[in-house]
Design a protein around this motif. Structure first.
Motif: not given
Length: 308
Positions: A161-166, A263-277
Motif C-alpha cells: 500500500l503506497p503511503c507517500y513519496q519523498w 532534481h537529481l534523484f528519482e523520488a522514492s515511495t514509502t509503503r505499508i506491507g501487510i500479509s495477505r493471510n
C-alpha cells in the motif's frame, strides 16, 4: 498433532537448526523440543530433519513442505486469537510495526503519539531492521505491518500500500563550497567524499542509479543504517551526506546545512506491507489511516482481497 509442535518446528528453522537457541527463545528445554519434533515425525511417518548424531543438519524436502503448511496453520491460529480479542475488547491488544530507522525516527512519531492517545491499552512494539528483514518479520507473523521504502515490494505474500513519496537532500557543514553553487549537479557531488545509507536501506538504489546514468563513480567513504550517524560524520568533516529530506531538522542540525537534491534523484515511495493471510484488528486499520489518510478501511480491505 499439536500447535506447540508446529511452533517448535518453526522456531528451530528460524534459528538455523540450532536447537539450543530455539529452546532458549521458547523458554523450554532442548530435549523437550527434540522429543516433540520426533513425536510429530512419527505421527506423519516422515523425517522432517536430517540428523548427524544428535545434531540437526538439514531440512528434508518433505520437511520444507510441512514447514510451509505449519506456517499457514500458525498464522490461522493467531488470526483466530485476534478475532476473539477483537470482539472481547476492541480497544486493547498489541500492534507490532516492523520498520526502518528513518521511518521510526522521522515519519512515525506524530502518528504514534496520536494513536497511543486514542488507544492507551494497545501495546505498541517497534521492530527495526533493513527492508528485507522487516518484510520477513511480517511474512513470518512476528509483526503486523511493515513500513519501508525498498525491497518489501519483492515479497509476493505482502499486500503493498503506497503511503507517500519523498526525495533526498545533500547535507554539508556550514561554509561548505557546495553551498555557493547556484544549481547543484551530480558532478559537483562526485568531487567530494560521500557519506550515505547502507546498500540495503532507504532508496540507496535510486542514488546508485542516478550516478550510473551519468557515468560517475561516487567516492562513498562511509555507509550507515542511521541518518543521525550519517549527519554526525558529515559534521566531523568526513564527507558530504546524502539522506532523506525528512531526516534533516534545521532546529536540531544547527551546524549543518541542507541542499535540495530532488532534481537529481528519482523520488522514492514509502509503503505499508501487510500479509495477505492476516486478520487486522480494528485499531490496526485506524493506525494505517492515521499514517496515510488515503488508506482507509475500505481501501485496505479491497487491496487485501484483490488476489485472494
Amino acid at each position: 498433532m499439536k500447535l506447540q509442535q508446529l511452533r517448535y518446528l518453526r522456531e528451530v528453522a528460524n534459528q538455523g537448526l540450532n536447537l539450543s537457541k530455539a529452546a532458549e527463545i521458547l523458554h523450554t528445554s532442548q530435549p523437550g523440543i527434540s522429543k516433540q519434533i520426533r513425536l510429530l515425525e512419527n505421527e506423519l511417518g516422515i523425517d522432517i530433519f536430517v540428523r548427524n548424531g544428535k545434531r540437526v543438519v538439514k531440512i528434508t524436502p518433505p520437511g520444507l513442505a510441512i514447514l510451509e503448511v505449519a506456517d499457514r496453520m500458525l498464522r490461522d491460529a493467531k488470526n483466530l486469537k485476534k478475532i476473539g480479542q477483537e470482539f472481547a475488547d476492541e480497544a486493547s491488544g498489541s500492534l507490532t510495526i516492523a520498520t526502518t530507522h528513518t521511518q521510526a525516527r522521522y515519519a512515525l512519531p506524530a502518528t504514534i503519539k496520536h494513536f497511543t492517545a486514542r488507544y492507551p491499552k494497545v501495546k505498541l512494539i517497534l521492530r527495526q531492521g533493513n527492508p528485507t528483514q522487516i518484510a520477513e518479520l511480517v511474512t513470518s507473523g512476528v509483526a503486523d505491518i511493515a513500513i519501508a521504502t525498498e525491497a518489501i515490494e519483492l515479497f509476493d505474500e505482502l499486500v503493498m500500500l503506497p503511503c507517500y513519496q519523498w526525495n533526498r537532500c545533500i547535507v554539508v557543514p556550514s561554509r561548505h563550497p557546495l553551498l555557493k553553487l547556484e544549481k547543484l549537479t551530480l558532478e559537483d557531488i562526485a568531487q567530494h567524499p560521500i557519506v550515505t545509507y547502507d546498500f540495503a536501506f532507504t532508496g540507496r538504489s535510486k542514488i546508485n542509479q542516478a550516478f550510473d546514468a551519468k557515468g560517475l563513480t561516487p567516492n562513498v567513504v562511509l555507509t550507515a543504517i542511521d541518518a543521525d550517524v550519517i549527519k554526525t560524520y558529515v559534521e566531523l568533516g568526513l564527507g558530504v551526506g546524502i539522506l532523506a529530506q525528512m531526516a534533516f531538522e534545521p532546529k536540531r542540525d544547527k551546524h549543518l546545512r541542507a541542499i535540495d537534491a530532488s532534481h537529481l534523484f528519482e523520488a522514492s515511495t514509502t509503503r505499508i506491507g501487510i500479509s495477505r493471510n492476516s486478520y487486522l484488528r480494528g485499531y490496526i486499520y485506524e493506525f494505517i489511516e492515521l499514517f496515510a489518510p488515503h488508506l482507509d478501511h475500505k481501501v485496505v480491505t479491497a487491496a487485501m482481497q484483490e488476489r485472494l
